[in-house]
Each structure stands twice: as C-alpha cells, then as structure tokens.
Write an enzyme that holds these catalytic residues in place. Structure first.
Site, PDB file in Angstrom:
ATOM      1  N   GLY A  32      62.896  30.065  45.146  1.00  0.00           N
ATOM      2  CA  GLY A  32      63.414  31.121  46.030  1.00  0.00           C
ATOM      3  C   GLY A  32      63.308  30.759  47.501  1.00  0.00           C
ATOM      4  O   GLY A  32      63.545  29.615  47.911  1.00  0.00           O
ATOM      5  N   ILE A  33      62.919  31.740  48.297  1.00  0.00           N
ATOM      6  CA  ILE A  33      62.898  31.591  49.752  1.00  0.00           C
ATOM      7  C   ILE A  33      61.896  30.511  50.185  1.00  0.00           C
ATOM      8  O   ILE A  33      62.194  29.683  51.048  1.00  0.00           O
ATOM      9  CB  ILE A  33      62.559  32.951  50.412  1.00  0.00           C
ATOM     10  CG1 ILE A  33      63.702  33.956  50.180  1.00  0.00           C
ATOM     11  CG2 ILE A  33      62.284  32.781  51.900  1.00  0.00           C
ATOM     12  CD1 ILE A  33      63.369  35.389  50.573  1.00  0.00           C
TER      13      ILE A  33
ATOM     14  N   ASP B 209      52.010  26.219  45.607  1.00  0.00           N
ATOM     15  CA  ASP B 209      52.462  27.302  44.740  1.00  0.00           C
ATOM     16  C   ASP B 209      51.406  27.486  43.648  1.00  0.00           C
ATOM     17  O   ASP B 209      50.696  26.524  43.311  1.00  0.00           O
ATOM     18  CB  ASP B 209      53.821  26.980  44.096  1.00  0.00           C
ATOM     19  CG  ASP B 209      54.532  28.210  43.556  1.00  0.00           C
ATOM     20  OD1 ASP B 209      55.486  28.697  44.208  1.00  0.00           O
ATOM     21  OD2 ASP B 209      54.131  28.719  42.483  1.00  0.00           O
TER      22      ASP B 209
ATOM     23  N   ASP C 255      46.596  29.202  44.593  1.00  0.00           N
ATOM     24  CA  ASP C 255      46.676  30.638  44.306  1.00  0.00           C
ATOM     25  C   ASP C 255      46.203  31.360  45.557  1.00  0.00           C
ATOM     26  O   ASP C 255      45.024  31.247  45.933  1.00  0.00           O
ATOM     27  CB  ASP C 255      45.769  30.958  43.104  1.00  0.00           C
ATOM     28  CG  ASP C 255      45.761  32.445  42.770  1.00  0.00           C
ATOM     29  OD1 ASP C 255      46.379  33.233  43.517  1.00  0.00           O
ATOM     30  OD2 ASP C 255      45.132  32.818  41.763  1.00  0.00           O
TER      31      ASP C 255
ATOM     32  N   TYR D  84      55.475  48.300  47.761  1.00  0.00           N
ATOM     33  CA  TYR D  84      56.059  47.084  48.340  1.00  0.00           C
ATOM     34  C   TYR D  84      56.356  47.323  49.828  1.00  0.00           C
ATOM     35  O   TYR D  84      55.941  46.538  50.694  1.00  0.00           O
ATOM     36  CB  TYR D  84      57.335  46.705  47.592  1.00  0.00           C
ATOM     37  CG  TYR D  84      58.000  45.446  48.098  1.00  0.00           C
ATOM     38  CD1 TYR D  84      57.449  44.199  47.855  1.00  0.00           C
ATOM     39  CD2 TYR D  84      59.189  45.508  48.824  1.00  0.00           C
ATOM     40  CE1 TYR D  84      58.061  43.042  48.319  1.00  0.00           C
ATOM     41  CE2 TYR D  84      59.814  44.360  49.290  1.00  0.00           C
ATOM     42  CZ  TYR D  84      59.244  43.130  49.039  1.00  0.00           C
ATOM     43  OH  TYR D  84      59.849  41.986  49.504  1.00  0.00           O
TER      44      TYR D  84
ATOM     45  N   PRO E  37      65.068  33.570  41.841  1.00  0.00           N
ATOM     46  CA  PRO E  37      64.664  33.781  40.446  1.00  0.00           C
ATOM     47  C   PRO E  37      63.982  35.133  40.242  1.00  0.00           C
ATOM     48  O   PRO E  37      64.182  35.795  39.220  1.00  0.00           O
ATOM     49  CB  PRO E  37      63.694  32.630  40.185  1.00  0.00           C
ATOM     50  CG  PRO E  37      64.129  31.562  41.129  1.00  0.00           C
ATOM     51  CD  PRO E  37      64.600  32.277  42.355  1.00  0.00           C
ATOM     52  N   SER E  38      63.172  35.572  41.222  1.00  0.00           N
ATOM     53  CA  SER E  38      62.473  36.855  41.019  1.00  0.00           C
ATOM     54  C   SER E  38      63.463  38.020  41.060  1.00  0.00           C
ATOM     55  O   SER E  38      63.275  39.020  40.365  1.00  0.00           O
ATOM     56  CB  SER E  38      61.375  37.054  42.055  1.00  0.00           C
ATOM     57  OG  SER E  38      61.918  37.374  43.299  1.00  0.00           O
TER      58      SER E  38
ATOM     59  N   ARG F 223      64.009  40.866  38.272  1.00  0.00           N
ATOM     60  CA  ARG F 223      63.992  42.322  38.532  1.00  0.00           C
ATOM     61  C   ARG F 223      65.246  42.969  37.963  1.00  0.00           C
ATOM     62  O   ARG F 223      65.207  44.075  37.440  1.00  0.00           O
ATOM     63  CB  ARG F 223      63.876  42.586  40.042  1.00  0.00           C
ATOM     64  CG  ARG F 223      62.528  42.235  40.614  1.00  0.00           C
ATOM     65  CD  ARG F 223      62.271  42.962  41.921  1.00  0.00           C
ATOM     66  NE  ARG F 223      63.176  42.595  42.996  1.00  0.00           N
ATOM     67  CZ  ARG F 223      63.077  41.482  43.712  1.00  0.00           C
ATOM     68  NH1 ARG F 223      62.128  40.614  43.456  1.00  0.00           N
ATOM     69  NH2 ARG F 223      63.922  41.229  44.690  1.00  0.00           N
TER      70      ARG F 223
HETATM   71  P1  NAD Z   1      60.129  34.471  44.096  1.00  0.00           P
HETATM   72  O1  NAD Z   1      59.443  35.793  43.899  1.00  0.00           O
HETATM   73  O2  NAD Z   1      61.311  34.132  43.267  1.00  0.00           O
HETATM   74  O3  NAD Z   1      59.066  33.311  43.934  1.00  0.00           O
HETATM   75  C1  NAD Z   1      57.742  33.575  44.188  1.00  0.00           C
HETATM   76  C2  NAD Z   1      56.931  32.286  44.088  1.00  0.00           C
HETATM   77  O4  NAD Z   1      55.592  32.693  44.339  1.00  0.00           O
HETATM   78  C3  NAD Z   1      56.967  31.625  42.717  1.00  0.00           C
HETATM   79  O5  NAD Z   1      57.211  30.234  42.864  1.00  0.00           O
HETATM   80  C4  NAD Z   1      55.564  31.894  42.168  1.00  0.00           C
HETATM   81  O6  NAD Z   1      55.089  30.856  41.314  1.00  0.00           O
HETATM   82  C5  NAD Z   1      54.753  32.025  43.442  1.00  0.00           C
HETATM   83  N1  NAD Z   1      53.525  32.812  43.298  1.00  0.00           N
HETATM   84  C6  NAD Z   1      53.346  33.932  42.582  1.00  0.00           C
HETATM   85  N2  NAD Z   1      52.070  34.347  42.660  1.00  0.00           N
HETATM   86  C7  NAD Z   1      51.440  33.463  43.503  1.00  0.00           C
HETATM   87  C8  NAD Z   1      50.108  33.329  43.964  1.00  0.00           C
HETATM   88  N3  NAD Z   1      49.152  34.207  43.611  1.00  0.00           N
HETATM   89  N4  NAD Z   1      49.813  32.304  44.785  1.00  0.00           N
HETATM   90  C9  NAD Z   1      50.752  31.408  45.153  1.00  0.00           C
HETATM   91  N5  NAD Z   1      52.034  31.469  44.719  1.00  0.00           N
HETATM   92  C10 NAD Z   1      52.358  32.490  43.904  1.00  0.00           C
HETATM   93  O7  NAD Z   1      60.490  34.301  45.614  1.00  0.00           O
HETATM   94  P2  NAD Z   1      61.429  35.173  46.547  1.00  0.00           P
HETATM   95  O8  NAD Z   1      62.093  36.283  45.819  1.00  0.00           O
HETATM   96  O9  NAD Z   1      62.232  34.195  47.295  1.00  0.00           O
HETATM   97  O10 NAD Z   1      60.384  35.886  47.518  1.00  0.00           O
HETATM   98  C11 NAD Z   1      59.601  35.153  48.437  1.00  0.00           C
HETATM   99  C12 NAD Z   1      59.074  36.110  49.491  1.00  0.00           C
HETATM  100  O11 NAD Z   1      60.145  36.752  50.158  1.00  0.00           O
HETATM  101  C13 NAD Z   1      58.180  37.231  48.951  1.00  0.00           C
HETATM  102  O12 NAD Z   1      57.128  37.509  49.861  1.00  0.00           O
HETATM  103  C14 NAD Z   1      59.134  38.402  48.877  1.00  0.00           C
HETATM  104  O13 NAD Z   1      58.479  39.646  48.930  1.00  0.00           O
HETATM  105  C15 NAD Z   1      59.979  38.155  50.103  1.00  0.00           C
HETATM  106  N6  NAD Z   1      61.285  38.798  50.049  1.00  0.00           N
HETATM  107  C16 NAD Z   1      62.173  38.466  49.057  1.00  0.00           C
HETATM  108  C17 NAD Z   1      63.405  39.123  49.002  1.00  0.00           C
HETATM  109  C18 NAD Z   1      64.420  38.814  47.938  1.00  0.00           C
HETATM  110  O14 NAD Z   1      65.417  39.545  47.841  1.00  0.00           O
HETATM  111  N7  NAD Z   1      64.250  37.770  47.149  1.00  0.00           N
HETATM  112  C19 NAD Z   1      63.719  40.094  49.966  1.00  0.00           C
HETATM  113  C20 NAD Z   1      62.794  40.384  50.954  1.00  0.00           C
HETATM  114  C21 NAD Z   1      61.575  39.732  50.999  1.00  0.00           C
END
Ligand code: NAD
Length: 252
Positions: free
Chosen positions: A18-19, A38, A56, A149, A185-186, A190
């Site tokens: 992801g991001i 990660d 972690d 959240y 992926p997340s 969802r």
């Molecule tokens: P994601 O949720 O798809 O991926 C999350 C990653 O975090 C995974 O690689 C996972 O293995 C890792 N992870 C989970 N628990 C962990 C832990 N305890 N320690 C270390 N790593 C851990 O990623 P995303 O959706 O791109 O989101 C990334 C960030 O951006 C998050 O903070 C999310 O809240 C924020 N965000 C995402 C969106 C969206 O639409 N995707 C929008 C706004 C904000």
C-alpha cells in the site's frame, strides 16, 4: 526527477504494501538509503532498500533496538515515516474498549514510540523530517463508520503539531499526510468484509467507495508517495506542523 533525497537515511514503518511501500519505492528512486520495515518482512522484497527488517510497531524494545542499529550503521535517520495504521469499521456503539485501545496503540502510540527512538539522532545532526500518516477522516472530516479511526487519526495531527512546535528551532520538521480513499490491499480487504457483512455485491461496495470521491476515482499509493517525497526533501524546508491533504477533494 531523481536524487531529491540523495544523502538521506529514511526509516519507514509498514513499508510492505500500500502507501508505505509506494513511499519506500519512491524514496529509493530519489536516492535515499531506505530502512524498510514491516511486521511481515516477506512483503518487503523487491523495494531495493538498504535494509529490510521485521518491525512490529507495537513493540517498544524492538523499536529501540532498530534505532540503535540505524544509529550505529547509518549514522541515524534523517527521515522517519510513520505509516502503520489500522481501520476499525463502525460507530461508537460498535467500538469496545479493546477496539479503542488497539486502534490508539497501533495508530498513535506507535508514532510516539518511533519518534522517541529516532528523534535523538536527528537532534544530534540538527536535521530531520518526520512524516506521520493521518487521514482525511480525522479532525479534518468526519466520515461515517470511522469513529475510533477518525479519533486516532485526529490525535496523529495533534501529536504532529506538538513535535513540530517543540523542536522547530533544532532543525526538525514534522508533518502529517491525510489521504482520502487510496487503492491498497487493506482497502480491498475492507471492501470484502463490508460486502460479506451487508450482503451487497463486491462491485456495489467498491462503487460506494468510489462515489464518495469527488474526482470519481480512488487515489493511488504513488500519488501519496509524491507528497511524502516533497515533505521528506529540502524542497519543503519552510513547512512544518501541518496536515497535508491528498484526498481528491474528499474534504472539500
Ligand atoms: P495497508 O493497510 O494495506 O498495509 C498496512 C501494512 O502495515 C501491511 O504491510 C502490514 O503488514 C503492516 N502492519 C500491520 N500491523 C503492523 C504492525 N503492528 N507493525 C508494523 N507493520 C504493521 O496500507 P494502507 O491502506 O496503504 O495504509 C497505510 C496507512 O495509510 C495507514 O496508517 C492508514 O490508516 C493510512 N491511510 C490509508 C488510506 C487508504 O485508503 N488506504 C486512507 C487514509 C489513510
């Protein structure tokens, strides 16, 4: 453009997908030495990082150990991207005390742990850019079913401003990024969970996410990473303590 981050050492949490992954890849492209972390290290393959390691962000001792390693082997971090976060789906009535504590631990306290561990080396160098991943769903906008959240991501903005204020005279900048709905992926997870819960077809649930975006499309992780590169680089040297929206007009 390349080399916008040449000579900088960047530590990134949740860089596996992801991001976080898009940011890690963009930082590598721009010449940074990236320490990609990660909880699932298998996801870190292929980024081209200087160091890939399991981390972690719920573990204070693991974070402290990584900070010692980065100080010893890389001379400390210049850039810290706190990207790990979790989306709890629901209102106040759906949020147990355990849900609340988990969201704040992963979304907010993890940043506190990382900043306490990596800031001392930045202060020694008198330079550093800390980037905290917040969300448009925070103190910026209230979105349905984003109760804890949104609360936790609002706290990220408060924490960001406090760090910026405390260290503004010591070469440290601290900013927050507030994405709208980004393909990841997340998000796919969802969508599947929500479809199963409501009995709606997957396509209909996905379309609902798209429809709430004024641009009529989701954002890409690369569009968020472009902002992260700017905030990490010296191009943003007069910018600190702010939430920066990359939300396709969601919070208009
Ligand atoms: P994601 O949720 O798809 O991926 C999350 C990653 O975090 C995974 O690689 C996972 O293995 C890792 N992870 C989970 N628990 C962990 C832990 N305890 N320690 C270390 N790593 C851990 O990623 P995303 O959706 O791109 O989101 C990334 C960030 O951006 C998050 O903070 C999310 O809240 C924020 N965000 C995402 C969106 C969206 O639409 N995707 C929008 C706004 C904000």
């Amino acid at each position: 453009m390349t080399d916008r981050l040449r000579g900088k050492v960047a530590v990134i949490t949740a860089a596996g997908q992801g991001i976080g992954r898009a940011i890690a890849e963009a930082f590598v492209t721009e010449g940074a030495q990236v320490i990609a972390t990660d909880i699932d290290p298998a996801k870190l393959a292929g980024i081209g990082a200087a160091r890939e390691t399991m981390l972690d962000v719920l573990s204070g001792p693991a974070i402290a150990a990584l900070a010692r390693e980065v100080d010893a082997n890389f001379g400390g971090a210049d850039i810290l991207v706190n990207c790990a976060g979790f989306v709890h789906h629901g209102t106040a009535l759906d949020c147990t005390d355990e849900d609340w504590d988990f969201s704040f631990d992963l979304n907010v306290k993890s940043m506190h742990r990382m900043i306490r561990a990596f800031l001392p080396a930045m202060l020694k160098k008198q330079r550093g850019s800390i980037i905290n991943m917040s969300s448009a769903a925070s103190s910026i906008a209230g979105l349905p079913n984003r109760y804890v959240y949104g609360g936790s991501k609002a706290a990220v903005i408060g924490l960001t401003k406090a760090v910026a204020a405390d260290f503004i005279r010591q070469g440290i900048r601290c900013n927050a990024i507030c994405p709208g709905t980004i393909e990841s992926p997340s998000l796919e997870g969802r969508i599947e969970t929500l479809a199963a819960k409501t009995g709606q077809p997957l396509d209909a649930v996905r379309q609902n996410f798209i429809d709430r975006q004024p641009m009529g499309r989701l954002g890409t992780p690369q569009e968020v990473a472009a902002l992260a590169v700017f905030l990490a680089s010296d191009e943003s040297s007069y910018i600190t303590g702010q939430p920066h929206l990359v939300d396709g007009g969601l919070a208009l």
